[in-house]
Design an enzyme around this catalytic site. Structure first.
Site, PDB file in Angstrom:
ATOM      1  N   ASP A  89      53.003  46.600  44.712  1.00  0.00           N
ATOM      2  CA  ASP A  89      53.135  46.033  43.675  1.00  0.00           C
ATOM      3  C   ASP A  89      54.033  44.775  43.500  1.00  0.00           C
ATOM      4  O   ASP A  89      55.001  44.830  44.359  1.00  0.00           O
ATOM      5  CB  ASP A  89      53.395  47.156  42.283  1.00  0.00           C
ATOM      6  CG  ASP A  89      53.771  46.386  41.135  1.00  0.00           C
ATOM      7  OD1 ASP A  89      52.865  45.653  40.588  1.00  0.00           O
ATOM      8  OD2 ASP A  89      54.852  46.574  40.766  1.00  0.00           O
ATOM      9  N   ASP A 143      56.592  50.214  40.935  1.00  0.00           N
ATOM     10  CA  ASP A 143      57.792  50.706  40.065  1.00  0.00           C
ATOM     11  C   ASP A 143      57.258  51.070  38.544  1.00  0.00           C
ATOM     12  O   ASP A 143      58.167  51.540  37.882  1.00  0.00           O
ATOM     13  CB  ASP A 143      58.844  49.555  40.144  1.00  0.00           C
ATOM     14  CG  ASP A 143      58.453  48.348  39.332  1.00  0.00           C
ATOM     15  OD1 ASP A 143      57.020  48.114  39.254  1.00  0.00           O
ATOM     16  OD2 ASP A 143      59.238  47.655  38.965  1.00  0.00           O
TER      17      ASP A 143
END
Length: 661
Positions: free
Chosen positions: A359, A555
């Site tokens: 990500d 996250d």
């Protein structure tokens, strides 16, 4: 403290709308890593220690007698209760399931102990069972049996909405009662209840729970909004376009739940060779007993005795200890350095990854914008760059926005000005100072901009940066460029992964241009932009198809489905609770270098485990050979076995030593 099950139950009672249309979330599943369901997990442990105590009492009896033998048999049965049950029960179950004979090491250990008892060596039989059972419990402890709960994710699901009544008033209702076409009022700071379209008003919306973007998006009439996102400073009315169970956020929950239902543990090295090893031994023992009288001129009693020695010699004591102590040592090593793994198999499999998907926001980048460039033109001879900065700081201090924080982090005011500032959605910040009107806003709202300003804007925009203009009396005098800058460790980690021939991909909800800009800086192999959560999962699946075993680092809530789908999901320690809950490992303090350290440690673990497997099998082969020429007895066999087991454990403990960086 409420148990997870109780909290989940309470939540389900209050928000049963989340379980409509097949989206019911079963929190009762226990994805046991070893594949065995022991029922009450405490009973086998209690029986093991009862058996261990019986074994200790038997050793205190100096002379062999019925009492000592009974204690050894009791130790064997009690400590090996679940070993024997799994050895026989799982062999039958797996054989029926696979439609072919599928024995396991538990069965071999059971037969070895029975064989020792048949020839009167109760002590050796009990010792073998106790060692193997102890290792089995140790493995269960190491694996952790952590459930991937979605309770925290469910709590983030919107529960109430302000429904606009026919007379124009509003009424707070449960989200589950909303229908497509209903009109809702969303006040500043409210959580948007469901997916819809804006009918009136302008605002900025934090959509990080959906797309991971760190910078809020400005929205106006006709724009789509998503459930679970957070409204900014504006007030809007919206029309519901989706049922609460069909929203983007509901799809995230559904994807996580489906992935959890289909979790399967990748077999460890030992588990992969286990059926072949056990089948080979079970075939060779009776052949050995039958042929030995002819080949070696032994009596049938000698042949049976040697057959039992063969069975015991081939028992996998050292093999059983090949992976567990080494894995525990590696996990301990990593835990001390801020990397937490939820099971030994995940760490073992990390050595085999062929691709890593990251990500962007908060993982490869710092997760918040920073000023990277600025450019000013003086309107008058009395103007100065510092004077502009003083005005900009005074204006931005009144704004509660990530971009404002970025500007205040870069610019320092020499003169603290007291300016009245108005924040207009869609227009930006406007202030009056010394007879002039100053404005800070998006480039789109300004006209007649000088060529030099436009060139700088184009240059910064092409680099994926967010640009705001600074104007005096509607004349643009400068611009400030901001960007979510790369994590300082990202370049080093990407370079390491490339050296290991591991493909790297960055997945981001940001625009493709922004992603490519960050990708160029850190040297990543592939960038995929404009990605929503359901697409992240698909991209991970594509990586698995193209390259093989794939790890995912993220996250946010939006990363949860992809973290579960990946062979190994790794969450950043400063990330959301749900990302940490569903991940297989957690990097504390958001330190990306811990991931490369974990990979190096996993490769060391892989080497040590294979060393142990080869060594333990060589010991077995040596003992079997010595037994076949009559140079081995049970006592010597057990002693050599335990010696080799000790060496294997000590070799595994080397992984407590820090891995070279």
């Amino acid at each position: 403290m409420e148990t997870v099950e109780k909290k989940a139950h309470n939540h389900e009672e209050k928000h049963d709308h989340n379980h409509e249309k097949g989206h019911k979330h079963d929190h009762s599943q226990n994805h046991n890593h070893d594949g065995h369901n022991h029922g009450d997990s405490k009973s086998p442990v209690i029986l093991f220690f009862i058996g261990l105590a019986a074994f200790g009492l038997a050793l205190l009896i100096k002379e062999k007698n019925v009492m000592q033998s009974a204690l050894f048999v009791g130790a064997m049965v009690s400590s090996g209760y679940h070993i024997i049950g799994e050895g026989i029960g799982d062999t039958i179950k797996n054989t029926i399931k696979n439609k072919r004979f599928s024995p396991n090491v538990h069965l071999l250990m059971t037969l070895a102990a029975i064989g020792a008892a048949i020839i009167g060596n109760f002590e050796e039989g009990a010792l073998l069972i106790i060692i193997f059972a102890g290792a089995h419990f140790l493995e269960e402890y190491a694996e952790g049996r952590s459930k991937r709960e979605i309770t925290n994710l469910l709590k983030m699901n919107p529960t109430e909405a302000r429904l606009i009544q026919p007379d124009g008033s509003t009424k707070t209702v449960d989200v589950s009662t909303l229908k497509i076409g209903d009109k809702l009022q969303v006040l500043n700071g409210d959580q948007i209840a469901t997916d819809g379209v804006i009918l009136s008003g302008m605002t900025s919306i934090d959509e990080s729970s959906i797309n991971g973007e760190s910078i809020p998006r400005e929205k106006t009439v006709g724009d789509n909004v998503f459930g679970s996102t957070i409204n900014g400073s504006g007030v809007i009315t919206m029309e519901v376009t989706k049922d609460s169970s069909d929203t983007v956020f509901a799809k995230i929950i559904q994807l996580v739940n489906q992935s959890q239902s289909n979790l399967s543990k990748t077999a460890t090295k030992i588990q992969r060779i286990e059926p072949y090893y056990v089948t080979l031994v079970l075939v060779l023992v009776p052949i050995f007993i039958i042929l030995a009288p002819t080949l070696f001129n032994w009596t049938w009693n000698q042949s049976f005795y040697r057959g039992m020695v063969f069975l015991i010699s081939a028992s996998p004591c050292a093999l059983a200890a090949s992976a567990i102590p080494a894995t525990l040592s590696a996990i301990s090593n990593l835990a001390k350095r801020g990397v937490l793994f939820k099971g030994g198999s995940y760490l073992s499999n990390l050595a085999e990854i062929k691709a890593v998907a990251f990500d962007k926001t908060g993982t490869l980048t710092k997760g918040k914008p920073s000023v990277t460039d600025f450019y000013f033109e003086m309107a008058e001879a009395t103007d100065s760059e510092q004077g502009y900065m003083d005005i900009i700081v005074a204006m931005e201090k009144t704004a509660n926005h990530p971009l404002a924080n970025a500007i205040l982090g870069k610019f320092n005011a020499e003169n603290m000005l007291n300016i009245e500032v108005e924040n207009k959605i869609g227009t930006g910040l406007i202030a009056e100072y010394e007879g002039a009107t100053y404005q800070i806003g998006k480039p789109e709202i300004f006209e007649n901009v000088d060529q030099s300003i436009q060139q700088h804007n184009q240059e910064y925009s092409n680099e994926g940066k967010t640009v705001v203009y600074f104007a005096k009396n509607k004349q643009v005098l400068g611009l400030i460029a901001m960007m979510d800058v790369p994590n300082e460790n990202a370049i080093e980690v990407i370079r390491y992964l490339k050296s290991q021939n591991i493909h790297t991909t960055m997945i981001t909800g940001d625009a493709e241009l922004t992603g490519q800009a960050v990708g160029r800086i850190i040297g990543i192999d592939e960038v995929v932009g404009n990605v929503l959560p359901e697409n992240k999962t698909q991209i991970v699946k594509e990586q698995q198809s193209r390259y093989g075993m794939t790890a995912m680092l993220g996250d946010g809530v939006n990363d949860a489905p992809a973290l579960v789908t990946a062979d190994i999901g790794v969450a950043m320690g400063d990330g959301t609770d749900i990302a940490i809950d569903v991940a297989d490992a957690v990097l504390m303090k958001n330190d990306l270098t811990k991931f490369s350290y974990a990979h190096k440690t996993a490769k060391r673990l892989d080497q040590v485990v294979w060393q142990n497997i080869i060594f333990s099998m060589l010991i077995v082969a040596t003992l079997v050979f010595l037994n076949s020429i009559g140079k081995m007895d049970i006592t010597l066999g057990v002693l050599i076995h335990e010696g080799s087991t000790l060496l294997v454990i000590l070799n595994g403990l080397r992984l407590l030593i820090p891995t070279k960086k």
